[in-house]
Design a protein around this motif. Structure first.
Motif, PDB file in Angstrom:
ATOM      1  N   GLY A 205       0.821  -1.204   0.000  1.00 41.50           N
ATOM      2  CA  GLY A 205       0.000   0.000   0.000  1.00 41.50           C
ATOM      3  C   GLY A 205       0.852   1.249   0.000  1.00 41.50           C
ATOM      4  O   GLY A 205       2.079   1.198   0.042  1.00 41.50           O
ATOM      5  N   ALA A 206       0.205   2.378  -0.046  1.00 43.35           N
ATOM      6  CA  ALA A 206       0.899   3.664  -0.007  1.00 43.35           C
ATOM      7  C   ALA A 206      -0.070   4.732   0.453  1.00 43.35           C
ATOM      8  O   ALA A 206      -1.258   4.677   0.158  1.00 43.35           O
ATOM      9  N   HIS A 207       0.432   5.678   1.180  1.00 44.25           N
ATOM     10  CA  HIS A 207      -0.376   6.836   1.557  1.00 44.25           C
ATOM     11  C   HIS A 207       0.552   7.978   1.909  1.00 44.25           C
ATOM     12  O   HIS A 207       1.584   7.793   2.546  1.00 44.25           O
ATOM     13  N   SER A 210      -3.032   9.843   6.052  1.00 44.14           N
ATOM     14  CA  SER A 210      -3.757   8.735   6.672  1.00 44.14           C
ATOM     15  C   SER A 210      -4.924   8.309   5.791  1.00 44.14           C
ATOM     16  O   SER A 210      -5.905   9.030   5.656  1.00 44.14           O
ATOM     17  N   ASP A 211      -4.811   7.118   5.172  1.00 41.80           N
ATOM     18  CA  ASP A 211      -5.878   6.593   4.352  1.00 41.80           C
ATOM     19  C   ASP A 211      -6.525   5.428   5.092  1.00 41.80           C
ATOM     20  O   ASP A 211      -6.104   4.285   4.975  1.00 41.80           O
ATOM     21  N   VAL A 212      -7.548   5.713   5.883  1.00 39.90           N
ATOM     22  CA  VAL A 212      -8.156   4.683   6.720  1.00 39.90           C
ATOM     23  C   VAL A 212      -8.939   3.670   5.905  1.00 39.90           C
ATOM     24  O   VAL A 212      -9.150   2.546   6.346  1.00 39.90           O
ATOM     25  N   MET A 213      -9.376   4.055   4.700  1.00 40.99           N
ATOM     26  CA  MET A 213     -10.139   3.123   3.883  1.00 40.99           C
ATOM     27  C   MET A 213      -9.233   2.031   3.314  1.00 40.99           C
ATOM     28  O   MET A 213      -9.601   0.862   3.280  1.00 40.99           O
ATOM     29  N   GLY A 214      -8.034   2.405   2.873  1.00 36.86           N
ATOM     30  CA  GLY A 214      -7.068   1.406   2.445  1.00 36.86           C
ATOM     31  C   GLY A 214      -6.672   0.506   3.598  1.00 36.86           C
ATOM     32  O   GLY A 214      -6.488  -0.705   3.431  1.00 36.86           O
ATOM     33  N   GLN A 215      -6.558   1.078   4.787  1.00 37.34           N
ATOM     34  CA  GLN A 215      -6.232   0.300   5.978  1.00 37.34           C
ATOM     35  C   GLN A 215      -7.330  -0.717   6.283  1.00 37.34           C
ATOM     36  O   GLN A 215      -7.054  -1.849   6.693  1.00 37.34           O
ATOM     37  N   SER A 216      -8.588  -0.343   6.058  1.00 39.24           N
ATOM     38  CA  SER A 216      -9.706  -1.261   6.290  1.00 39.24           C
ATOM     39  C   SER A 216      -9.633  -2.460   5.349  1.00 39.24           C
ATOM     40  O   SER A 216      -9.903  -3.600   5.748  1.00 39.24           O
ATOM     41  N   ARG A 217      -9.254  -2.227   4.088  1.00 35.83           N
ATOM     42  CA  ARG A 217      -9.124  -3.340   3.146  1.00 35.83           C
ATOM     43  C   ARG A 217      -8.003  -4.278   3.577  1.00 35.83           C
ATOM     44  O   ARG A 217      -8.138  -5.503   3.494  1.00 35.83           O
ATOM     45  N   LEU A 218      -6.901  -3.699   4.026  1.00 38.27           N
ATOM     46  CA  LEU A 218      -5.789  -4.502   4.525  1.00 38.27           C
ATOM     47  C   LEU A 218      -6.222  -5.346   5.713  1.00 38.27           C
ATOM     48  O   LEU A 218      -5.906  -6.546   5.796  1.00 38.27           O
ATOM     49  N   GLU A 219      -6.951  -4.752   6.637  1.00 37.35           N
ATOM     50  CA  GLU A 219      -7.390  -5.487   7.826  1.00 37.35           C
ATOM     51  C   GLU A 219      -8.308  -6.644   7.460  1.00 37.35           C
ATOM     52  O   GLU A 219      -8.200  -7.739   8.013  1.00 37.35           O
ATOM     53  N   VAL A 233       2.045 -12.775   4.945  1.00 37.52           N
ATOM     54  CA  VAL A 233       3.493 -12.950   5.095  1.00 37.52           C
ATOM     55  C   VAL A 233       4.197 -11.618   5.312  1.00 37.52           C
ATOM     56  O   VAL A 233       5.104 -11.508   6.142  1.00 37.52           O
ATOM     57  N   GLU A 234       3.776 -10.590   4.578  1.00 36.70           N
ATOM     58  CA  GLU A 234       4.493  -9.312   4.637  1.00 36.70           C
ATOM     59  C   GLU A 234       3.558  -8.172   4.290  1.00 36.70           C
ATOM     60  O   GLU A 234       2.591  -8.328   3.539  1.00 36.70           O
ATOM     61  N   THR A 235       3.841  -7.005   4.860  1.00 37.97           N
ATOM     62  CA  THR A 235       3.110  -5.779   4.558  1.00 37.97           C
ATOM     63  C   THR A 235       4.094  -4.655   4.315  1.00 37.97           C
ATOM     64  O   THR A 235       5.040  -4.476   5.092  1.00 37.97           O
ATOM     65  N   GLU A 236       3.887  -3.904   3.264  1.00 37.38           N
ATOM     66  CA  GLU A 236       4.725  -2.742   2.967  1.00 37.38           C
ATOM     67  C   GLU A 236       3.812  -1.551   2.685  1.00 37.38           C
ATOM     68  O   GLU A 236       3.001  -1.580   1.761  1.00 37.38           O
ATOM     69  N   ILE A 237       3.921  -0.535   3.532  1.00 36.60           N
ATOM     70  CA  ILE A 237       3.141   0.692   3.349  1.00 36.60           C
ATOM     71  C   ILE A 237       4.105   1.820   3.030  1.00 36.60           C
ATOM     72  O   ILE A 237       4.896   2.231   3.883  1.00 36.60           O
ATOM     73  N   LEU A 238       4.066   2.323   1.822  1.00 41.64           N
ATOM     74  CA  LEU A 238       4.978   3.368   1.380  1.00 41.64           C
ATOM     75  C   LEU A 238       4.452   4.745   1.784  1.00 41.64           C
ATOM     76  O   LEU A 238       3.252   4.987   1.741  1.00 41.64           O
ATOM     77  N   GLU A 239       5.366   5.616   2.148  1.00 39.35           N
ATOM     78  CA  GLU A 239       4.986   7.006   2.439  1.00 39.35           C
ATOM     79  C   GLU A 239       4.987   7.770   1.119  1.00 39.35           C
ATOM     80  O   GLU A 239       5.886   8.552   0.816  1.00 39.35           O
ATOM     81  N   ASP A 240       3.977   7.515   0.338  1.00 37.21           N
ATOM     82  CA  ASP A 240       3.907   8.069  -1.010  1.00 37.21           C
ATOM     83  C   ASP A 240       2.462   8.026  -1.480  1.00 37.21           C
ATOM     84  O   ASP A 240       1.616   7.396  -0.844  1.00 37.21           O
ATOM     85  N   ALA A 241       2.178   8.678  -2.584  1.00 34.39           N
ATOM     86  CA  ALA A 241       0.846   8.586  -3.184  1.00 34.39           C
ATOM     87  C   ALA A 241       0.704   7.217  -3.835  1.00 34.39           C
ATOM     88  O   ALA A 241       1.673   6.670  -4.364  1.00 34.39           O
ATOM     89  N   PRO A 242      -0.489   6.623  -3.800  1.00 31.46           N
ATOM     90  CA  PRO A 242      -0.699   5.288  -4.382  1.00 31.46           C
ATOM     91  C   PRO A 242      -0.749   5.355  -5.911  1.00 31.46           C
ATOM     92  O   PRO A 242      -1.813   5.337  -6.526  1.00 31.46           O
ATOM     93  N   SER A 243       0.415   5.419  -6.545  1.00 35.93           N
ATOM     94  CA  SER A 243       0.527   5.657  -7.981  1.00 35.93           C
ATOM     95  C   SER A 243       1.148   4.464  -8.706  1.00 35.93           C
ATOM     96  O   SER A 243       1.559   3.482  -8.093  1.00 35.93           O
ATOM     97  N   TYR A 265      -1.397  -8.232  -2.894  1.00 32.60           N
ATOM     98  CA  TYR A 265      -2.636  -7.451  -2.947  1.00 32.60           C
ATOM     99  C   TYR A 265      -2.241  -5.987  -2.851  1.00 32.60           C
ATOM    100  O   TYR A 265      -1.636  -5.554  -1.865  1.00 32.60           O
ATOM    101  N   PHE A 266      -2.573  -5.210  -3.884  1.00 30.43           N
ATOM    102  CA  PHE A 266      -2.173  -3.809  -3.951  1.00 30.43           C
ATOM    103  C   PHE A 266      -3.280  -2.873  -3.466  1.00 30.43           C
ATOM    104  O   PHE A 266      -4.463  -3.186  -3.568  1.00 30.43           O
ATOM    105  N   HIS A 267      -2.859  -1.737  -2.972  1.00 27.67           N
ATOM    106  CA  HIS A 267      -3.766  -0.703  -2.457  1.00 27.67           C
ATOM    107  C   HIS A 267      -4.833  -0.337  -3.481  1.00 27.67           C
ATOM    108  O   HIS A 267      -5.998  -0.149  -3.143  1.00 27.67           O
ATOM    109  N   ASN A 268      -4.435  -0.209  -4.746  1.00 25.30           N
ATOM    110  CA  ASN A 268      -5.391   0.116  -5.810  1.00 25.30           C
ATOM    111  C   ASN A 268      -4.868  -0.393  -7.143  1.00 25.30           C
ATOM    112  O   ASN A 268      -3.770  -0.950  -7.245  1.00 25.30           O
TER     113      ASN A 268
END
Length: 351
Positions: A205-207, A210-219, A233-243, A265-268
């Motif tokens: 993911g990336a944000h 704070s993108d709580v909706m993307g976080q809800s999908r992850l959860e 197995v792994e989670t990577e949240i980038l400090e960036d726009a989801p591009s 599974y990607f953020h978008n």
């Protein structure tokens, strides 16, 4: 006596001439020899003056190219506002662009106009926008999401202004809710991946905030995997726009740490398409070597060499339903407090 329809028709035919400044009520009053108050009453379709006076005022207004201020009439004591404030997280998002299109089409047809704001996924920024928009006394307010600051909730709750929280469904809205469950989207995708035999999944993911909706999908995704005995197995949240680019370099980071993944599974969809580009650049076969799934139903995802597996959101339809629910609420018509919109998981060729 001139009707409101006659007045609207008269102004529709106005062809402004050359002038240094826009004419006002005082100009019409001076040229017709009546008071400014009388001019105002004529242009608003009121009574208390002769037909001859009305025609003289309307004729002069037409000659001058006078255009009545809709902003002023929106705040007149005897006129209801037709302004609807709409705040979305990102103006650069294609998904929210479609939602706004659905909102605008429906609101315009129903006689309302949008005033658009952007929260940048920031509750303080959303609260500041709400503070400004409430001061304009709009007919209604539409917010994206269900997570707001205490100040935002208090302002809207005490204002008496009809409110729709759209996009992220909540069963306890400020007023009305129109949307879908992001958590359930994550659950559905996880169960589908398990059915396809995937056992070593990761989330990318990336944000920028704070993108709580993307976080809800992850959860939801992680919970369904955990329940099946195959935890994330792994989670990577980038400090960036989801591009696109975030998906490209993010997958490189993820695979450098966990090379044995069989699904991401990607953020978008934008990030997922970036991930597909990375796989192609490294000679990784999709879905044989690794599965790629997205979210959102981006149009480009359906015309790739291999159609992306994703969740399609009816963005334009959601905007339309949110507008219709708000206007029904404004007009005192019966409407459901919570309206669930259906999403659809599309089985592509990337898993």
């Amino acid at each position: 006596m001139s009707s409101k329809k006659d007045i609207d028709n008269n102004f529709a035919a106005i062809e402004p001439g050359e002038r240094r400044g826009a004419p006002g009520l005082s100009d019409i009053a001076r040229l017709t020899g009546v008071s400014k108050m009388t001019v105002s009453r004529v242009l608003r379709g009121r009574t208390g003056f002769s037909e001859e006076t009305a025609q003289r005022v309307l004729s002069e207004a037409r000659r001058l190219g006078y255009v009545p201020s809709r902003l002023a009439s929106a705040f007149a004591a005897d006129r209801a506002s037709t302004l609807v404030g709409v705040c979305v997280p990102r103006l650069t998002s294609g998904l929210f662009g479609n939602v706004l299109d659905g909102l605008d089409r429906a609101l315009s047809r129903l006689g309302f106009q949008m005033m658009i704001g952007c929260s940048n996924h920031s509750q303080p920024e959303e609260e500041e926008w709400v503070r400004h928009i409430v001061s304009w006394r709009p007919a209604g307010v539409i917010l994206a999401g269900r997570s707001h600051s205490i100040g935002t909730v208090q302002m809207l709750s005490t204002s008496g202004i009809p409110v729709v929280e759209m996009w992220d469904l909540t069963t306890s809205p400020i007023d009305l809710s129109v949307g879908f469950s992001h958590y359930d989207c994550g659950v559905e995708m996880a169960r589908f991946a398990l059915q396809k035999g995937r056992r070593r999944a990761a989330y990318l993911g990336a944000h920028s905030r704070s993108d709580v909706m993307g976080q809800s999908r992850l959860e939801g995704f992680a919970a369904a995997l955990e329940e099946a005995g195959h935890p994330l197995v792994e989670t990577e949240i980038l400090e960036d726009a989801p591009s696109f680019y975030a998906g490209f370099y993010g997958l490189e980071i993820l695979l450098a740490r966990q090379p044995a993944l069989d699904l991401v599974y990607f953020h978008n969809d934008e990030m997922a398409i970036g991930g597909l580009a990375f796989c192609q650049s490294r000679g990784l076969r999709v879905p044989e070597d690794i599965g790629i799934v997205g979210w959102g139903g981006m149009e480009a995802a359906s015309i790739l060499p291999k159609r992306l597996t994703t969740t399609v959101v009816p963005t334009t339809g959601l905007g339309k339903q949110a507008a219709q629910a708000l206007v029904a609420r404004i007009r005192g018509e019966p409407t459901r407090r919570v309206i669930a919109v259906r999403t659809k998981l599309i089985e592509g060729e990337t898993i």
